[in-house]
Design an enzyme around this catalytic site. Structure first.
Site, PDB file in Angstrom:
ATOM      1  N   PRO A  92     -13.805   9.011  -7.582  1.00 38.23           N
ATOM      2  CA  PRO A  92     -14.607   8.786  -6.460  1.00 38.23           C
ATOM      3  C   PRO A  92     -13.939   8.649  -5.149  1.00 38.23           C
ATOM      4  CG  PRO A  92     -13.814   6.921  -7.789  1.00 38.23           C
ATOM      5  CD  PRO A  92     -13.190   8.181  -8.543  1.00 38.23           C
ATOM      6  N   GLU A 119      -8.060   2.750 -14.863  1.00 39.83           N
ATOM      7  CA  GLU A 119      -8.042   2.835 -13.367  1.00 39.83           C
ATOM      8  C   GLU A 119      -7.902   4.175 -12.577  1.00 39.83           C
ATOM      9  OE1 GLU A 119      -7.815   0.180 -11.545  1.00 39.83           O
ATOM     10  OE2 GLU A 119      -8.609  -0.725 -13.600  1.00 39.83           O
ATOM     11  N   ARG A 157     -27.074  25.790 -13.391  1.00 41.68           N
ATOM     12  CA  ARG A 157     -28.388  26.143 -13.078  1.00 41.68           C
ATOM     13  C   ARG A 157     -28.542  27.002 -12.053  1.00 41.68           C
ATOM     14  NH1 ARG A 157     -31.542  23.642  -9.583  1.00 41.68           N
ATOM     15  NH2 ARG A 157     -33.495  23.260 -10.992  1.00 41.68           N
ATOM     16  N   ASP A 172     -36.190  24.528  -4.790  1.00 40.76           N
ATOM     17  CA  ASP A 172     -35.827  23.410  -4.963  1.00 40.76           C
ATOM     18  C   ASP A 172     -35.249  22.703  -3.713  1.00 40.76           C
ATOM     19  OD1 ASP A 172     -36.373  23.060  -7.540  1.00 40.76           O
ATOM     20  OD2 ASP A 172     -34.353  23.883  -8.283  1.00 40.76           O
TER      21      ASP A 172
HETATM   22  N1  SAM Z   1      -9.643   3.333  -9.634  1.00 37.96           N
HETATM   23  C1  SAM Z   1     -10.362   4.258  -9.279  1.00 37.96           C
HETATM   24  C2  SAM Z   1     -10.501   4.165  -7.838  1.00 37.96           C
HETATM   25  O1  SAM Z   1     -10.620   3.116  -7.195  1.00 37.96           O
HETATM   26  O2  SAM Z   1     -10.566   5.346  -6.951  1.00 37.96           O
HETATM   27  C3  SAM Z   1     -11.616   4.444  -9.875  1.00 37.96           C
HETATM   28  C4  SAM Z   1     -11.252   5.078 -11.410  1.00 37.96           C
HETATM   29  S1  SAM Z   1     -12.781   5.193 -12.217  1.00 37.96           S
HETATM   30  C5  SAM Z   1     -13.046   3.476 -13.050  1.00 37.96           C
HETATM   31  C6  SAM Z   1     -12.279   5.980 -13.703  1.00 37.96           C
HETATM   32  C7  SAM Z   1     -12.708   7.483 -13.802  1.00 37.96           C
HETATM   33  O3  SAM Z   1     -14.155   7.811 -13.501  1.00 37.96           O
HETATM   34  C8  SAM Z   1     -12.099   8.214 -12.469  1.00 37.96           C
HETATM   35  O4  SAM Z   1     -11.052   8.765 -12.926  1.00 37.96           O
HETATM   36  C9  SAM Z   1     -13.205   9.528 -12.427  1.00 37.96           C
HETATM   37  O5  SAM Z   1     -12.731  10.597 -13.265  1.00 37.96           O
HETATM   38  C10 SAM Z   1     -14.448   9.000 -12.779  1.00 37.96           C
HETATM   39  N2  SAM Z   1     -15.308   8.564 -11.619  1.00 37.96           N
HETATM   40  C11 SAM Z   1     -15.838   7.248 -11.443  1.00 37.96           C
HETATM   41  N3  SAM Z   1     -16.462   7.158 -10.290  1.00 37.96           N
HETATM   42  C12 SAM Z   1     -16.809   8.520  -9.929  1.00 37.96           C
HETATM   43  C13 SAM Z   1     -17.368   9.221  -9.025  1.00 37.96           C
HETATM   44  N4  SAM Z   1     -18.113   8.453  -8.113  1.00 37.96           N
HETATM   45  N5  SAM Z   1     -17.258  10.545  -8.832  1.00 37.96           N
HETATM   46  C14 SAM Z   1     -16.499  11.307  -9.587  1.00 37.96           C
HETATM   47  N6  SAM Z   1     -15.799  10.695 -10.522  1.00 37.96           N
HETATM   48  C15 SAM Z   1     -15.966   9.509 -10.771  1.00 37.96           C
END
Ligand code: SAM
Length: 254
Positions: A92, A119, A157, A172
């Site tokens: 994220p 995490e 795609r 699209d």
């Molecule tokens: N503690 C992290 C933070 O606050 O940045 C978030 C970890 S999340 C619970 C666990 C995993 O989900 C991440 O390591 C990532 O691979 C994936 N993930 C969660 N949200 C995401 C998003 N919006 N985009 C891409 N990957 C995401």
């Protein structure tokens, strides 16, 4: 195109890539999806992929060693060792995914996606292994598998031949920087809601004109900021002006 997906849940990819358009593309050899089980690159009896965070705090952090080893094994297996291989960590905290980013990734014959959990992933993966960190939006999911599916779907795609000619991606939303025109199918009259007359006319020039107007209209209504970045022709610019003018008049009258 080939996509390796590093995950602790490889089975999650069976359904989305084992059905429909992607199954057809995989069966015909156009694309390959290879879920790589990160646990296969652990060396302890419990196949541990996570550990508690240094400095304390809740939750677990994914260990770097199996992830590095999995990517190194992929690189070792490449025929051309100098190939530019995007290694994408889903997080994220990454740059926001978009049609443009999908197009960038689709230029490569092969990419690697890394799915985090808990995490997140030990920071050394982002610093020393990943070539890119991508987020699919400003919210947090429990794992990187759904983001990896989103990225893989949007990228695959775009690979020529993956969509049949009847499913061309060219019109699209976002492809040309704008939203697509509204689509209708039979029946022409559903609960007294009628399909716009022009679409039943058979006049292809008029239909094309109407669709272009709709593209501009809905983008203006739903995502006006897209119009600032889009490459608009003279006719499109005139349309925008006219629509904005009409809106202003309505505002003034009401
Ligand atoms: N503690 C992290 C933070 O606050 O940045 C978030 C970890 S999340 C619970 C666990 C995993 O989900 C991440 O390591 C990532 O691979 C994936 N993930 C969660 N949200 C995401 C998003 N919006 N985009 C891409 N990957 C995401």
């Amino acid at each position: 195109m080939h996509i390796d997906i590093l995950t602790i849940f490889p089975q999650m990819f069976e359904v989305p890539f084992g059905t429909g358009i992607f199954k057809r593309a995989i069966d015909s050899g156009l694309v390959t999806i290879n879920p790589v089980n990160i646990r296969d690159y652990t060396h302890d009896k419990h196949h541990t992929t996570d550990d508690s965070p240094y400095g304390g705090g809740a939750g677990m952090v994914m260990k770097p060693e199996p992830i590095f080893e999995a990517v190194e094994a992929i690189k070792k297996g490449l025929d051309d060792k100098n190939v530019d291989l995007p290694v994408v960590l889903l997080s994220p905290q990454g740059r926001l995914f978009s049609h443009e980013v999908a197009r960038e990734l689709a230029q490569h014959p092969r990419i690697v996606l890394i799915c985090g959990h808990y995490e997140g992933v030990d920071e050394r993966v982002a610093e020393h292994l990943a070539t890119d960190v991508i987020s699919i939006g400003d919210y947090v999911l429990t794992g990187g598998e759904l983001p990896a599916m989103v990225v893989a779907d949007a990228v695959l795609r775009l690979v020529p031949g993956v969509l049949g000619s009847a499913e061309s991606p060219l019109e699209d939303s976002h492809t040309g920087g704008l939203l697509e025109y509204p689509q209708y199918t039979r029946p022409a009259d559903f609960r007294s809601w009628k399909v716009p007359e022009i679409l039943l006319s058979g006049n292809h020039a008029q239909i094309a004109k109407w669709r272009r107007e709709q593209i501009i209209k809905r983008t203006l209504e739903k995502r006006p900021e897209l119009l600032d970045k889009a490459e608009l022709g003279l006719e499109d610019k005139k349309l925008v002006k006219r629509m904005l003018h009409a809106d202003n008049n309505i505002d003034r009258e009401s």
